[in-house]
Enzyme design. Structure first.
Site, PDB file in Angstrom:
ATOM      1  N   GLY A   1      -6.462   7.410  10.443  1.00  0.00           N
ATOM      2  CA  GLY A   1      -7.562   6.622  10.984  1.00  0.00           C
ATOM      3  C   GLY A   1      -8.736   6.534  10.026  1.00  0.00           C
TER       4      GLY A   1
ATOM      5  CG  ASP B   1      -6.558  11.143  11.296  1.00  0.00           C
ATOM      6  OD1 ASP B   1      -7.243  10.226  10.777  1.00  0.00           O
ATOM      7  OD2 ASP B   1      -6.782  11.602  12.439  1.00  0.00           O
TER       8      ASP B   1
ATOM      9  CG  ASP C   1     -14.595   7.813   7.728  1.00  0.00           C
ATOM     10  OD1 ASP C   1     -14.107   8.297   6.692  1.00  0.00           O
ATOM     11  OD2 ASP C   1     -15.259   6.756   7.728  1.00  0.00           O
TER      12      ASP C   1
ATOM     13  NE  ARG D   1      -3.937  -0.600   2.050  1.00  0.00           N
ATOM     14  CZ  ARG D   1      -5.254  -0.468   1.844  1.00  0.00           C
ATOM     15  NH1 ARG D   1      -5.802   0.719   1.855  1.00  0.00           N
ATOM     16  NH2 ARG D   1      -6.005  -1.524   1.640  1.00  0.00           N
TER      17      ARG D   1
ATOM     18  CG  HIS E   1     -18.180   9.698   6.876  1.00  0.00           C
ATOM     19  ND1 HIS E   1     -17.779   8.456   6.402  1.00  0.00           N
ATOM     20  CD2 HIS E   1     -18.983   9.457   7.936  1.00  0.00           C
ATOM     21  CE1 HIS E   1     -18.321   7.519   7.169  1.00  0.00           C
ATOM     22  NE2 HIS E   1     -19.058   8.093   8.093  1.00  0.00           N
TER      23      HIS E   1
END
Ligand code: GRF
Length: 177
Positions: free
Chosen positions: A132, A130, A134, A54, A98
């Site tokens: 994490g 960041d 959402d 990734r 979101h």
């Protein structure tokens, strides 16, 4: 100069384009994302299967966006987490939209999760990204009512109508900073 990352239908990308914002590049983690066809600027796909891991994929995507002159990255229905190999290249300049009132209901199934939880109110959130799920600092939110008889589709449509106004507004402000 805005780069947009997409994975799906791209209605939020369309809202950015319709708002006349300077979208100069659109990238996806899926070659077959319908959103890619909406763009008249350069597009590219960075499928995970084509890279050893990734971070390598994310670095390649950041390289390409930089080559296109991108300074601000907008995630518009981009369904992969981004690693520091990407985020460190655009500090405080990656935003996401979101379909919930974050920090409530993060994750890929936010609309279904809200209906299952029986909430009376949903919403749309634009936030900085960041590492994490959402979890970055919230820039703007707006409430959306949940109506009796709502299905995931009907609720998501009502949320998206708000997203399509909220996201271009926030991006316009960020461009002006
Ligand atoms: C939007 O609801 C967005 O909030 C979420 O994914 C959906 C993308 O829709 N992250 P689209 O591809 O912009 O139509």
């Amino acid at each position: 100069m805005i780069g947009v990352l997409v994975s799906g239908a791209g209605t939020n990308l369309q809202a950015l384009l319709d708002a006349g914002l300077p979208v100069v590049a659109v990238a996806s983690n899926r070659k077959d994302a319908p959103a890619l066809a909406r763009a008249s600027c350069p597009t590219a796909a960075f499928e995970l299967a084509d890279y050893p891991d990734r971070p390598t994929r994310d670095a390649a995507m950041a390289d390409w966006l930089e080559t296109q002159g991108v300074r601000l990255v907008v995630l518009a229905g981009y369904m992969h987490l981004l690693t520091p190999a990407f985020l460190d290249r655009f500090p405080d300049a990656v935003v996401n939209v979101h379909p919930s009132l974050l920090p409530e209901f993060p994750g890929a199934h936010a609309v279904e999760d809200q209906l299952a939880a029986g909430v009376a109110e949903s919403g749309a959130t634009v936030h900085l990204v960041d590492e994490g799920v959402d979890s970055g600092p919230i820039l703007r939110q707006e409430r959306v009512p949940v109506l009796a008889g709502d299905t995931p589709e009907s609720l998501h449509e009502r949320i998206k109508a708000v997203e399509h106004r909220l996201l271009p507004d926030v991006v316009r402000d960020l461009c002006a900073r």
